[in-house]
Design a protein around this motif. Structure first.
Motif, PDB file in Angstrom:
ATOM      1  N   GLN A   1       0.951  -1.297  -0.324  1.00  0.00           N
ATOM      2  CA  GLN A   1       0.182  -0.015   0.069  1.00  0.00           C
ATOM      3  C   GLN A   1       1.327   0.913  -0.211  1.00  0.00           C
ATOM      4  OE1 GLN A   1      -2.445  -0.158   3.590  1.00  0.00           O
ATOM      5  NE2 GLN A   1      -3.764  -1.803   2.481  1.00  0.00           N
ATOM      6  N   GLY A   2       0.652   2.393  -0.373  1.00  0.00           N
ATOM      7  CA  GLY A   2       1.521   3.739  -0.505  1.00  0.00           C
ATOM      8  C   GLY A   2       0.421   4.150   0.444  1.00  0.00           C
ATOM      9  N   ALA A   3       1.907   5.339   0.670  1.00  0.00           N
ATOM     10  CA  ALA A   3       0.962   6.370   2.073  1.00  0.00           C
ATOM     11  C   ALA A   3       0.631   7.661   1.467  1.00  0.00           C
ATOM     12  CB  ALA A   3       1.232   6.700   2.918  1.00  0.00           C
ATOM     13  N   SER A   4       1.230   8.367   0.032  1.00  0.00           N
ATOM     14  CA  SER A   4       0.988   9.934  -0.153  1.00  0.00           C
ATOM     15  C   SER A   4      -0.360  10.075  -0.126  1.00  0.00           C
ATOM     16  CB  SER A   4       1.359   9.393  -1.669  1.00  0.00           C
ATOM     17  OG  SER A   4       2.937   9.175  -2.026  1.00  0.00           O
ATOM     18  N   THR A   5      -0.043  11.578   0.912  1.00  0.00           N
ATOM     19  CA  THR A   5      -0.856  12.004   0.589  1.00  0.00           C
ATOM     20  C   THR A   5      -1.362  13.205  -0.695  1.00  0.00           C
ATOM     21  OG1 THR A   5       0.814  14.052   1.179  1.00  0.00           O
ATOM     22  CG2 THR A   5      -0.525  12.675   3.471  1.00  0.00           C
ATOM     23  N   ILE A   6      -2.755  13.878  -0.904  1.00  0.00           N
ATOM     24  CA  ILE A   6      -2.893  14.439  -1.831  1.00  0.00           C
ATOM     25  C   ILE A   6      -1.757  15.552  -2.256  1.00  0.00           C
ATOM     26  CG2 ILE A   6      -4.360  16.285  -2.523  1.00  0.00           C
ATOM     27  CD1 ILE A   6      -6.999  14.785  -1.749  1.00  0.00           C
ATOM     28  N   THR A   7      -1.345  16.176  -0.248  1.00  0.00           N
ATOM     29  CA  THR A   7      -0.751  17.777  -0.652  1.00  0.00           C
ATOM     30  C   THR A   7       1.047  16.320  -1.488  1.00  0.00           C
ATOM     31  OG1 THR A   7      -1.838  17.902   0.470  1.00  0.00           O
ATOM     32  CG2 THR A   7       0.601  18.813  -0.148  1.00  0.00           C
ATOM     33  N   GLN A   8       1.555  15.529  -1.117  1.00  0.00           N
ATOM     34  CA  GLN A   8       2.017  14.783  -2.020  1.00  0.00           C
ATOM     35  C   GLN A   8       2.230  14.627  -3.381  1.00  0.00           C
ATOM     36  OE1 GLN A   8       2.497  12.371   1.730  1.00  0.00           O
ATOM     37  NE2 GLN A   8       4.850  12.078   1.280  1.00  0.00           N
ATOM     38  N   GLN A   9       1.416  14.036  -3.585  1.00  0.00           N
ATOM     39  CA  GLN A   9       0.596  14.218  -5.191  1.00  0.00           C
ATOM     40  C   GLN A   9       0.710  14.967  -5.405  1.00  0.00           C
ATOM     41  OE1 GLN A   9      -2.506  11.529  -6.009  1.00  0.00           O
ATOM     42  NE2 GLN A   9      -2.364  10.855  -3.724  1.00  0.00           N
ATOM     43  N   LEU A  10       0.221  16.258  -4.966  1.00  0.00           N
ATOM     44  CA  LEU A  10       0.717  17.940  -5.840  1.00  0.00           C
ATOM     45  C   LEU A  10       1.970  18.130  -6.407  1.00  0.00           C
ATOM     46  CD1 LEU A  10      -1.028  20.008  -6.831  1.00  0.00           C
ATOM     47  CD2 LEU A  10      -1.087  21.357  -4.655  1.00  0.00           C
ATOM     48  N   VAL A  11       2.631  17.749  -5.531  1.00  0.00           N
ATOM     49  CA  VAL A  11       3.765  18.335  -5.459  1.00  0.00           C
ATOM     50  C   VAL A  11       4.920  17.610  -6.490  1.00  0.00           C
ATOM     51  CG1 VAL A  11       6.676  18.090  -4.174  1.00  0.00           C
ATOM     52  CG2 VAL A  11       4.286  18.450  -2.632  1.00  0.00           C
ATOM     53  N   GLN A  12       4.516  16.271  -6.939  1.00  0.00           N
ATOM     54  CA  GLN A  12       4.874  15.822  -7.460  1.00  0.00           C
ATOM     55  C   GLN A  12       4.374  16.239  -8.785  1.00  0.00           C
ATOM     56  OE1 GLN A  12       3.858  11.518  -7.324  1.00  0.00           O
ATOM     57  NE2 GLN A  12       6.446  11.025  -6.899  1.00  0.00           N
TER      58      GLN A  12
ATOM     59  N   ILE B   1       3.532  18.972 -10.184  1.00  0.00           N
ATOM     60  CA  ILE B   1       3.880  20.382  -9.865  1.00  0.00           C
ATOM     61  C   ILE B   1       5.643  20.138 -10.491  1.00  0.00           C
ATOM     62  CG2 ILE B   1       5.494  22.209  -8.495  1.00  0.00           C
ATOM     63  CD1 ILE B   1       2.878  22.084  -7.058  1.00  0.00           C
ATOM     64  N   LEU B   2       6.033  19.115 -10.226  1.00  0.00           N
ATOM     65  CA  LEU B   2       7.950  19.294  -9.917  1.00  0.00           C
ATOM     66  C   LEU B   2       7.919  18.284 -11.584  1.00  0.00           C
ATOM     67  CD1 LEU B   2       9.579  18.393  -6.535  1.00  0.00           C
ATOM     68  CD2 LEU B   2       9.237  20.482  -8.596  1.00  0.00           C
ATOM     69  N   VAL B   3       6.648  17.649 -12.179  1.00  0.00           N
ATOM     70  CA  VAL B   3       6.889  17.159 -12.879  1.00  0.00           C
ATOM     71  C   VAL B   3       6.703  17.775 -14.348  1.00  0.00           C
ATOM     72  CG1 VAL B   3       5.925  15.510 -15.292  1.00  0.00           C
ATOM     73  CG2 VAL B   3       5.609  14.689 -12.880  1.00  0.00           C
ATOM     74  N   ASN B   4       5.602  18.733 -14.371  1.00  0.00           N
ATOM     75  CA  ASN B   4       6.625  20.378 -15.561  1.00  0.00           C
ATOM     76  C   ASN B   4       7.415  20.738 -14.946  1.00  0.00           C
ATOM     77  OD1 ASN B   4       4.051  19.626 -17.499  1.00  0.00           O
ATOM     78  ND2 ASN B   4       3.026  19.004 -15.629  1.00  0.00           N
ATOM     79  N   ASN B   5       7.597  21.318 -13.774  1.00  0.00           N
ATOM     80  CA  ASN B   5       8.870  22.254 -13.037  1.00  0.00           C
ATOM     81  C   ASN B   5       9.885  22.180 -13.317  1.00  0.00           C
ATOM     82  OD1 ASN B   5       6.551  23.725 -15.020  1.00  0.00           O
ATOM     83  ND2 ASN B   5       5.248  24.398 -12.947  1.00  0.00           N
TER      84      ASN B   5
ATOM     85  N   ARG C   1      12.699  14.678   0.435  1.00  0.00           N
ATOM     86  CA  ARG C   1      12.282  15.400  -0.703  1.00  0.00           C
ATOM     87  C   ARG C   1      10.810  16.409  -0.325  1.00  0.00           C
ATOM     88  NH1 ARG C   1      17.194  17.705  -2.893  1.00  0.00           N
ATOM     89  NH2 ARG C   1      19.283  16.872  -2.040  1.00  0.00           N
ATOM     90  N   GLU C   2       9.746  14.924  -1.215  1.00  0.00           N
ATOM     91  CA  GLU C   2       8.932  15.311  -0.819  1.00  0.00           C
ATOM     92  C   GLU C   2       7.675  15.066   0.026  1.00  0.00           C
ATOM     93  OE1 GLU C   2       5.685  12.001  -1.585  1.00  0.00           O
ATOM     94  OE2 GLU C   2       6.485  12.493  -3.710  1.00  0.00           O
ATOM     95  N   ALA C   3       8.189  14.704   0.817  1.00  0.00           N
ATOM     96  CA  ALA C   3       7.562  14.998   1.881  1.00  0.00           C
ATOM     97  C   ALA C   3       8.061  16.325   2.536  1.00  0.00           C
ATOM     98  CB  ALA C   3       8.120  13.891   2.926  1.00  0.00           C
ATOM     99  N   ARG C   4       8.931  16.761   2.735  1.00  0.00           N
ATOM    100  CA  ARG C   4       9.306  18.332   2.763  1.00  0.00           C
ATOM    101  C   ARG C   4       9.251  19.560   2.277  1.00  0.00           C
ATOM    102  NH1 ARG C   4      10.089  22.893   5.597  1.00  0.00           N
ATOM    103  NH2 ARG C   4      11.625  23.130   5.985  1.00  0.00           N
ATOM    104  N   TYR C   5       8.396  19.617   1.011  1.00  0.00           N
ATOM    105  CA  TYR C   5       7.803  19.882   0.300  1.00  0.00           C
ATOM    106  C   TYR C   5       6.740  19.946   0.221  1.00  0.00           C
ATOM    107  CZ  TYR C   5      11.612  20.821  -3.193  1.00  0.00           C
ATOM    108  OH  TYR C   5      12.850  21.116  -4.308  1.00  0.00           O
ATOM    109  N   ALA C   6       6.240  19.331   0.915  1.00  0.00           N
ATOM    110  CA  ALA C   6       4.661  19.249   1.220  1.00  0.00           C
ATOM    111  C   ALA C   6       4.653  19.622   2.782  1.00  0.00           C
ATOM    112  CB  ALA C   6       4.763  17.140   1.603  1.00  0.00           C
TER     113      ALA C   6
END
Length: 758
Positions: free
Chosen positions: A139-150, A152-156, A176-181
Motif C-alpha cells: 500500500q502507498g501512503a502519499s497524501t494529496i499534498t504529496q501527489q500535488l508536489v510530484q 508540480i515538479l513533473v512539469n517544472n 524531499r517530497e515530504a519536505r516540500y509537502a
C-alpha cells in the motif's frame, strides 16, 4: 487549520512537531520500497546531523508561480470562444466548479485525513508500513499534498534533484517530497491545495485535470459529475493507462469497484448503494475538447493568431520563449475577429466559387485606424486533400494588378503633384527613362483617353497615365511610400528605378497588406500594423498580459489620404470599372479593381471609414501557369476574368454583410490645398559645405541638385570643392520638382555625376 467539510470522513487528531513529520517521511520511504530497514539507511546518510537539522536543510520552496500547461483560449471581439490551443488538455476550474460528490469520493479514497494532516499523514504511513510488512500487496501512503508536489515538479523541475522527486522512486526523493509537502501546507490553504490537485492530475487519454476528464469520458463538466462517474475517475488515478475504461474496460471496472468498497468501508456509501454502483455499467459517453485550428469555426483566422503568438515580442523576447508560451498556455486572448464580418466574407467566397473550385478566393478585412484584423476568408476547408488547405491566402503575396494605382497616386500627392495633373494617356507608349514591354505600354482593350487627370485615370484604370505618373514620382519613391503604408513585400533595395511595371501591380503584395494600406486612406493617413490579438489575460488569475502593438501613427499626410479616398469614388461613377457593380447598398465606398497580365489574378480592394477589404482571385498553383481564362463562378462560366466580374461581387457582399446595422459614414473629401501645402518646402542652406556633403543634404530632402559648369571667382575663403552660391536662396520655398543650382569655388571640378533620382 481548516477542518473537513461535513460529509467527509477522517480522524480529527493533530500531528506532531517537525521531527515526527520527518520520521513519518522516512517511514513513507520504507512503504514505497517495501522495506523496514529504510530509516536506518537514511539515518546513516544523514550521519553527523540531527534529524531536525537534516530536515531543515532540505529544499522546501516549490515553483508555484509557474503554472502547469493549460489551454490558450481565443475569443472573438464579442467575448465568444472560437478556438483553443493546448499541449496538455487541462482546463482549470475553481473548487466550487467541481461537484461535491467527486471531491468526497476523491478525499475518502485517496487521503481520508486530508483536512487533518499537515502534508504528510503519519497514521497512513503506519498503516501502510504494517500492511506491507505482513502482506505481499503493498500500500502507498502519499497524501494529496504529496501527489500535488510530484505533479508540480513533473512539469517544472528546476534541477536533477527535483526531477527525482517528480519520479519519486528513491529514499531521498521521498523525503524531499515530504519536505516540500509540509512547506506547501504552510503556503497554501487546504482548499487551494485541493484546487491545484484536481486541476493537475492525469486521467489518461490526454485529459489533465477533472474538467478535461469529465468532458472526455462523460461529455459533461466537473460540476455535474455524479457518484458513478466519480468512482470511475478516482479509480483511474492509481494507473490511468492500466485502468483506461476505453481500452481496458474490465480492469477499469474492477478498480472502480475497489473504490466503491473503500467508500462503503468508510461510511460514505451504504451496502445497498455500493451493490447498485458495482453492478452498473461504466457509462462512458465520449466527448472531446477541441484543440488546434482544425477544430475551429474560423480555422484560418485561428492560424493567424497562432502565428502572431509565435512571432510577436509581446509573447516573449525570443522564438524559444514564445514557443514555450504557446505550449504552456494559460491565456485567454480576445481577438479582433468580428463574427458578422467573418460570416459575410465566408458566405461570399463560397457562394462565388464553392469549396472545390480550382480557382481560389482570399479575403482580408481590416478596421481603419486600429490595425484590427476583423476577418479573413477563403473558399477552402481547413486540412489536406481536394478543396482543403492550411495556407492562409490573406497573408500570401500575389501580383496586385491595377489596385496598386491609388498608391502611386498617393506617392505623387505626397510630392506635391496634384490629382488634377493632366497627362497624355494614349498607347502604345514607350517611356524614354523606364523599361518598356514588347509593344510598349497600352491601356486595357487598347483604348485611348487623350490627356486626362488622375480622377479619370482611376475611374477607367488607365495604364499609360500611371506609367507617366511614376516617371515623375520615381519608382523607388513609390516603393518606399508603399512601405510607409505597411507594404513590406516590395524589394525596394533591389529596384534600379526603371521598373514602371510597379505602377501596374507587377510586384506581389498580400491581401492583408493591401486592405491595410487602403485603410490608411479612410482614416486620415493613420497607418497601423495589422494585429489579431487585442486583449490578453492569465486564465487563472485574470492578470492583464501584454498584447501586440499595432503602432498606429500618422503615416501619411491627412490631405493625401483624403484625396485618394475621394478619388476612389470614381470607379463607381458612370463609365467606371465598377459602375455596373455599384456601391454597397446604402453607403459610400471607394474601391479599385486589379487584373494582372494574362489574367493571372484578379483583385478588388475597397473601403469605407469603418472597414477595408481586399479580395484576391486566382489559382494557388500559380497564376502564370493556370490563368483565369476560364472559371466557373456563380453557376456561370467566365472567360478572361477581370476584377469586376467575380472578385467585385464577393467584395460587395462582404462589405454589405459586415456593415449591416452600422451607420453609413461618408468618405473623406479631397483637400484642395494638399498639393500646394506639401510642395512648399524650405530650401536648406548648403553654402560653405563640401560639394558631396551639399549633394547629400539636398537629396535627403528630395531636392535635385544641379552643378553649374561655371565656377565662382577666385576667393581664398573658399577652398576647392566648396559650394559658394545656391539658387534658390536658402530659406525660400521650393515648388514641386524645382531644382537647386549650386555654384562651386574657383578650381573645383564641375563634371560631377549626381546620383540617380530615387
Amino acid at each position: 487549520m481548516e477542518s473537513a467539510p461535513e460529509g467527509y470522513g477522517g480522524i480529527n487528531r493533530g500531528v506532531g512537531a517537525r521531527l515526527a513529520l520527518w520520521i513519518a517521511a522516512v517511514a513513507a520511504v520504507a512503504v514505497s520500497a517495501g522495506s523496514l530497514i529504510a530509516p536506518a539507511a537514511v539515518a546513516i546518510s544523514a550521519a553527523g546531523n540531527s534529524a531536525v537539522e537534516f530536515w531543515d536543510g532540505l529544499p522546501s520552496e516549490l515553483p508555484l508561480e509557474t503554472s502547469l500547461p493549460q489551454h490558450t483560449v481565443l475569443l472573438d471581439k464579442n467575448g465568444h470562444e472560437f478556438a483553443r490551443f493546448y499541449s496538455e488538455n487541462r482546463i482549470d476550474v475553481k473548487l466550487d466548479q467541481v461537484s461535491e460528490v467527486f471531491l468526497q469520493t476523491l478525499i475518502s479514497t485517496e487521503d481520508i485525513r486530508f483536512y487533518q494532516h499537515r502534508g504528510v499523514d503519519p497514521y497512513g504511513v503506519t498503516r501502510a508500513l504494517v500492511n506491507n510488512a505482513v502482506s505481499a500487496n503493498t500500500q502507498g501512503a502519499s497524501t494529496i499534498t504529496q501527489q500535488l508536489v510530484q505533479n508540480i515538479l513533473v512539469n517544472n523541475a528546476r534541477d536533477a534533484a527535483e526531477e527525482s522527486v517528480a519520479v519519486g522512486v528513491t529514499y531521498n526523493a521521498k523525503i524531499r517530497e515530504a519536505r516540500y509537502a509540509v512547506e506547501l501546507e504552510k503556503r497554501l490553504t487546504k482548499d487551494e491545495i485541493l484546487t491545484r490537485y484536481v486541476n493537475a492530475v492525469y486521467f489518461g487519454n490526454l485529459a489533465y485535470g477533472v474538467e478535461a476528464a469529465a468532458r472526455i469520458y462523460f461529455n459533461t463538466t466537473a460540476a455535474k459529475l455524479n457518484r458513478a462517474q466519480s468512482v470511475l475517475l478516482v479509480g483511474m488515478l492509481k494507473g490511468p493507462a492500466v485502468y483506461d475504461p476505453i481500452r481496458h474496460p474490465e480492469a477499469a471496472k474492477q478498480r472502480r469497484n475497489t473504490v466503491i468498497s473503500v467508500l462503503q468501508s468508510r461510511g460514505v456509501l451504504t451496502a445497498g448503494e455500493a451493490r447498485k454502483l458495482s453492478g452498473a455499467p461504466l457509462g462512458i459517453r465520449r466527448g472531446s475538447v477541441p484543440s488546434s485550428c482544425g477544430d475551429s469555426k474560423y480555422p484560418f483566422y485561428c492560424d493567424m493568431v497562432r502565428e502572431e503568438i509565435l512571432t510577436d515580442p509581446a509573447f516573449g523576447a525570443t522564438p524559444e520563449e514564445r514557443q514555450d508560451r504557446l505550449s504552456r498556455g494559460g491565456m485567454t486572448l480576445t481577438t479582433a475577429l468580428d463574427p458578422q464580418a467573418a460570416k459575410a466574407a465566408q458566405q461570399a467566397v463560397e457562394k462565388a466559387l464553392g469549396n472545390r473550385n480550382r480557382a481560389a478566393l482570399g479575403t482580408a478585412v481590416v478596421e481603419p485606424g486600429t490595425g484590427h484584423i476583423a476577418a479573413v476568408a477563403e473558399n477552402r476547408k481547413w486540412g489536406s486533400g481536394k478543396g482543403r488547405t492550411e495556407v492562409v491566402y490573406a497573408k500570401r503575396a500575389f501580383q496586385v494588378g491595377s489596385s496598386m494605382k491609388p498608391i502611386v497616386l498617393a506617392a505623387a500627392l505626397s510630392q506635391g503633384l496634384p490629382a488634377t495633373t493632366r497627362l497624355p494617356a494614349n498607347g502604345p507608349y514607350y517611356s524614354p527613362i523606364m523599361d518598356n514591354p514588347p509593344g510598349g505600354y497600352v491601356n486595357y482593350g487598347y483604348r485611348n483617353y487623350g490627356v486626362i487627370d488622375a480622377y479619370n485615370a482611376i475611374r477607367n484604370s488607365v495604364n499609360v497615365y500611371f506609367v507617366r505618373l511614376i516617371e515623375r514620382v520615381g519608382v523607388r519613391n513609390v516603393a518606399e511610400f508603399a512601405g510607409r503604408l505597411g507594404i513590406t513585400s516590395i524589394p525596394v533595395d533591389r529596384l534600379v528605378g526603371r521598373e514602371a511595371s510597379l505602377a501596374l501591380g507587377a510586384y506581389e503584395v498580400s491581401p492583408l497588406e493591401m486592405a491595410n494600406a487602403y485603410a490608411a486612406f479612410m482614416s486620415g493617413g493613420i497607418v497601423c500594423r495589422p494585429v489579431t490579438v487585442i486583449k490578453a489575460v492569465r486564465s487563472d488569475t485574470g492578470e492583464k498580459l501584454p498584447v501586440p502593438d499595432p503602432g498606429c501613427r500618422q503615416g501619411i499626410d491627412p490631405g493625401v489620404a483624403d484625396t485618394v479616398a475621394d478619388a476612389l469614388r470614381q470607379p463607381f461613377k458612370q463609365g467606371g470599372t465598377l459602375s455596373l457593380l455599384g456601391q454597397p447598398k446604402g453607403r459610400e465606398a471607394g474601391a479599385k479593381t486589379g487584373t494582372t497580365n494574362d489574367f493571372a489574378a484578379n483583385w478588388i480592394v475597397g473601403a469605407t471609414p469603418q472597414l477595408s477589404t481586399a479580395v484576391w482571385l486566382g489559382d494557388p498553383r500559380g497564376g502564370a501557369q493556370y490563368p483565369l481564362d476560364m472559371v466557373r463562378a456563380y453557376g456561370t462560366t467566365f472567360y478572361d476574368l477581370t476584377g469586376a466580374e467575380v472578385a467585385g461581387p464577393v467584395w460587395k457582399a462582404t462589405m454589405e454583410g459586415a456593415l449591416a446595422g452600422r451607420p453609413a459614414l461618408p468618405l473623406p473629401n479631397a483637400e484642395s490645398a494638399v498639393a500646394s501645402r506639401i510642395s512648399q518646402r524650405v530650401v536648406p542652406d548648403v553654402r560653405g559645405l563640401k560639394v558631396d556633403e551639399a549633394i547629400t543634404v539636398l537629396l535627403r530632402n528630395d531636392i535635385r541638385p544641379v552643378i553649374r559648369t561655371r565656377t565662382a571667382p577666385e576667393n581664398a575663403l573658399y577652398p576647392v570643392g566648396t559650394v559658394v552660391q545656391q539658387s534658390p536662396k536658402p530659406g525660400g520655398t521650393l515648388r514641386y520638382r524645382q531644382k537647386v543650382e549650386l555654384t562651386l569655388s574657383h578650381g573645383s571640378r564641375t563634371g560631377i555625376t549626381v546620383p540617380e533620382e530615387r
